[in-house]
Design an enzyme around this catalytic site. Structure first.
Site, PDB file in Angstrom:
ATOM      1  N   SER A  14       7.262   4.329  12.674  1.00 20.90           N
ATOM      2  CA  SER A  14       8.179   5.467  12.684  1.00 20.90           C
ATOM      3  C   SER A  14       8.838   5.531  14.053  1.00 20.90           C
ATOM      4  O   SER A  14       8.261   5.077  15.050  1.00 20.90           O
ATOM      5  CB  SER A  14       7.410   6.768  12.428  1.00 20.90           C
ATOM      6  OG  SER A  14       8.245   7.900  12.632  1.00 20.90           O
ATOM      7  N   THR A  18       0.849  -1.189   0.000  1.00 22.25           N
ATOM      8  CA  THR A  18       0.000   0.000   0.000  1.00 22.25           C
ATOM      9  C   THR A  18       0.885   1.239   0.000  1.00 22.25           C
ATOM     10  O   THR A  18       2.042   1.191   0.414  1.00 22.25           O
ATOM     11  CB  THR A  18      -0.949   0.026   1.210  1.00 22.25           C
ATOM     12  OG1 THR A  18      -0.199   0.299   2.403  1.00 22.25           O
ATOM     13  CG2 THR A  18      -1.685  -1.299   1.361  1.00 22.25           C
ATOM     14  N   GLY A  19       0.338   2.350  -0.478  1.00 18.13           N
ATOM     15  CA  GLY A  19       1.172   3.547  -0.617  1.00 18.13           C
ATOM     16  C   GLY A  19       2.272   3.334  -1.637  1.00 18.13           C
ATOM     17  O   GLY A  19       3.387   3.846  -1.494  1.00 18.13           O
ATOM     18  N   ALA A  20       1.954   2.599  -2.721  1.00 15.72           N
ATOM     19  CA  ALA A  20       2.976   2.102  -3.642  1.00 15.72           C
ATOM     20  C   ALA A  20       3.471   3.124  -4.646  1.00 15.72           C
ATOM     21  O   ALA A  20       4.451   2.865  -5.341  1.00 15.72           O
ATOM     22  CB  ALA A  20       2.428   0.886  -4.399  1.00 15.72           C
ATOM     23  N   SER A  51       4.610   6.295  -4.191  1.00 17.54           N
ATOM     24  CA  SER A  51       5.430   7.414  -3.723  1.00 17.54           C
ATOM     25  C   SER A  51       6.363   6.956  -2.614  1.00 17.54           C
ATOM     26  O   SER A  51       6.061   6.023  -1.866  1.00 17.54           O
ATOM     27  CB  SER A  51       4.529   8.539  -3.196  1.00 17.54           C
ATOM     28  OG  SER A  51       5.292   9.633  -2.730  1.00 17.54           O
ATOM     29  N   GLY A  52       7.519   7.594  -2.522  1.00 21.83           N
ATOM     30  CA  GLY A  52       8.398   7.433  -1.378  1.00 21.83           C
ATOM     31  C   GLY A  52       8.851   6.017  -1.103  1.00 21.83           C
ATOM     32  O   GLY A  52       9.320   5.297  -1.996  1.00 21.83           O
ATOM     33  N   ILE A  53       8.715   5.599   0.151  1.00 27.16           N
ATOM     34  CA  ILE A  53       9.180   4.281   0.573  1.00 27.16           C
ATOM     35  C   ILE A  53       8.441   3.170  -0.152  1.00 27.16           C
ATOM     36  O   ILE A  53       9.041   2.171  -0.560  1.00 27.16           O
ATOM     37  CB  ILE A  53       9.023   4.135   2.100  1.00 27.16           C
ATOM     38  CG1 ILE A  53       9.980   5.087   2.835  1.00 27.16           C
ATOM     39  CG2 ILE A  53       9.281   2.693   2.535  1.00 27.16           C
ATOM     40  CD1 ILE A  53       9.758   5.138   4.333  1.00 27.16           C
ATOM     41  N   GLY A  54       7.134   3.319  -0.327  1.00 28.57           N
ATOM     42  CA  GLY A  54       6.363   2.294  -1.027  1.00 28.57           C
ATOM     43  C   GLY A  54       6.828   2.116  -2.457  1.00 28.57           C
ATOM     44  O   GLY A  54       6.980   0.983  -2.949  1.00 28.57           O
ATOM     45  N   TYR A  76       0.366  12.881  13.636  1.00 28.67           N
ATOM     46  CA  TYR A  76       1.118  11.820  12.976  1.00 28.67           C
ATOM     47  C   TYR A  76       1.826  10.947  14.018  1.00 28.67           C
ATOM     48  O   TYR A  76       1.807   9.710  13.932  1.00 28.67           O
ATOM     49  CB  TYR A  76       2.133  12.435  12.013  1.00 28.67           C
ATOM     50  CG  TYR A  76       2.991  11.434  11.290  1.00 28.67           C
ATOM     51  CD1 TYR A  76       2.490  10.704  10.211  1.00 28.67           C
ATOM     52  CD2 TYR A  76       4.320  11.226  11.660  1.00 28.67           C
ATOM     53  CE1 TYR A  76       3.277   9.792   9.536  1.00 28.67           C
ATOM     54  CE2 TYR A  76       5.117  10.321  10.989  1.00 28.67           C
ATOM     55  CZ  TYR A  76       4.595   9.602   9.931  1.00 28.67           C
ATOM     56  OH  TYR A  76       5.392   8.699   9.269  1.00 28.67           O
TER      57      TYR A  76
END
Length: 350
Positions: free
Chosen positions: A146, A17-19, A21-24, A159
């Protein structure tokens, strides 16, 4: 305690998931480079389609499912898509998150609830959907938390609270799965500052031009390496970045001193006059520009390696290195002592 056997990446299907952008994004690219099939999950259909085409163009295997992880029905549809496309899946990575900068008093309750819906409830929805499938065949669930789940920082309160909830939910899932004897590995990844577009994607309630990470930041592929290690190796937690780990340690050993330090450092280390790309700004409720691993903000190049992560992944090598350094240091001390003794004897003879 159940024995969990995980496949090599080249034989896995991985849901992320979150694929887009960024870490994903870094994770799916690295996974497909190592031969894994991937199911890409995000809200941005155009970015998902382009990413799937990119992976297939390199000979990889990829399918996608549009989903907002805040909706459990949409997350269940992701699991169904993975089974339909590949017959099964082996690892599930809960990476999607939402971000807000601002004082707790200045962030609306509606925005705080939305952040929790994505960042906390998205992890719960994903873990439940994955467990329903993996309880029969085994596999790995990797939740991206995190260091701010260990230790809150001012101006990112919602967050931090959501990531703290992710940590505790992950621990609870792990204990319950183990207690039931399920062959599921549950890992919590704890990144420190990572140079991703989240600073631009974040909603900014501080009244500044832009936001940024407290330095030093790491490249998203460092975090992706930790995630993919957890796909293959049962491990409880992995920290990414020494500075982030020291923040957690400082909060545990000297909480009040850490409070004071963060009160002084929070604003100057998290505000910027660089707003980043306007096309990416504020994706709390709607997707914005994606398909970048790193942010567009000016600043020092992110670190490409975490020695702390290396030590966690290869504890034997780390122990051998420490032993070697200690032996070398001891040898130098003894050699120096021997030289001094010889000199002393020489002077006594004279």
């Amino acid at each position: 305690m159940p024995r969990v056997r995980l496949k090599p990446l080249s034989r896995q299907t991985i849901v992320v998931t979150g694929a887009t952008s960024g870490i994903g994004l870094a994770t799916v690219r690295m996974a497909t480079e190592r031969g894994a099939a991937v199911v890409l999950v995000a809200r941005n259909e155009d970015a998902l389609q382009r990413l799937a085409e990119e992976i297939r163009g390199r000979g990889g295997r990829a399918e996608y499912q549009v989903a907002d992880v805040a909706d459990p029905a949409q997350v269940d549809a992701v699991a169904a898509k993975a089974v339909e496309a590949f017959g099964s899946f082996d690892s599930w990575v809960n990476d999607a998150g939402a971000f807000i900068y601002g004082r707790m008093e200045d962030v609306s309750l509606a925005d705080q609830r939305r952040l929790f819906d994505v960042t906390y409830w998205g992890v719960v929805h994903g873990t439940l959907a994955a467990a329903r499938h993996l309880r029969h065949q085994g596999g790995a669930i990797i939740n991206v938390g995190s260091v701010l789940g260990d230790r809150a920082i001012a101006l990112q309160g919602p967050y931090c609270a959501a990531k703290g909830a992710v940590k505790n939910a992950t621990d609870a899932f792990r204990m319950e799965f183990e207690g039931e004897g399920l062959p599921i590995s549950v890992t919590l990844i704890k990144p420190g500052p990572i140079d991703t577009p989240f600073m631009e994607h974040a909603r900014n309630a501080m009244g500044t031009q832009g936001t940024r990470n407290p330095p030093p930041a790491y490249h998203p592929r460092v975090a992706a390496r930790a995630i993919l290690h957890a796909c293959e190796t049962p491990v409880r937690d992995l920290y990414v970045g020494t500075a982030g780990w020291l923040t957690s340690l400082g909060g545990a050993l000297a909480p009040r001193l850490t409070d004071y330090a963060m009160e002084v450092l929070a604003k100057p280390t998290q505000t910027s006059e660089d707003p980043g790309r306007a096309e990416r700004r504020d994706n709390l409720y709607e997707p914005k520009e994606d398909l970048s691993e790193r942010s567009s903000l000016a600043g020092p190049a992110p670190r490409g390696r975490s020695l702390l992560l290396d030590a966690q992944i290869n504890p034997g090598k780390a122990a051998a290195l420490v032993a070697g350094l200690m032996a070398a240091a001891l040898g130098a001390v003894l050699a120096g002592a021997g030289t001094n003794t010889s000199r002393l004897r020489y002077h006594r003879r004279r």
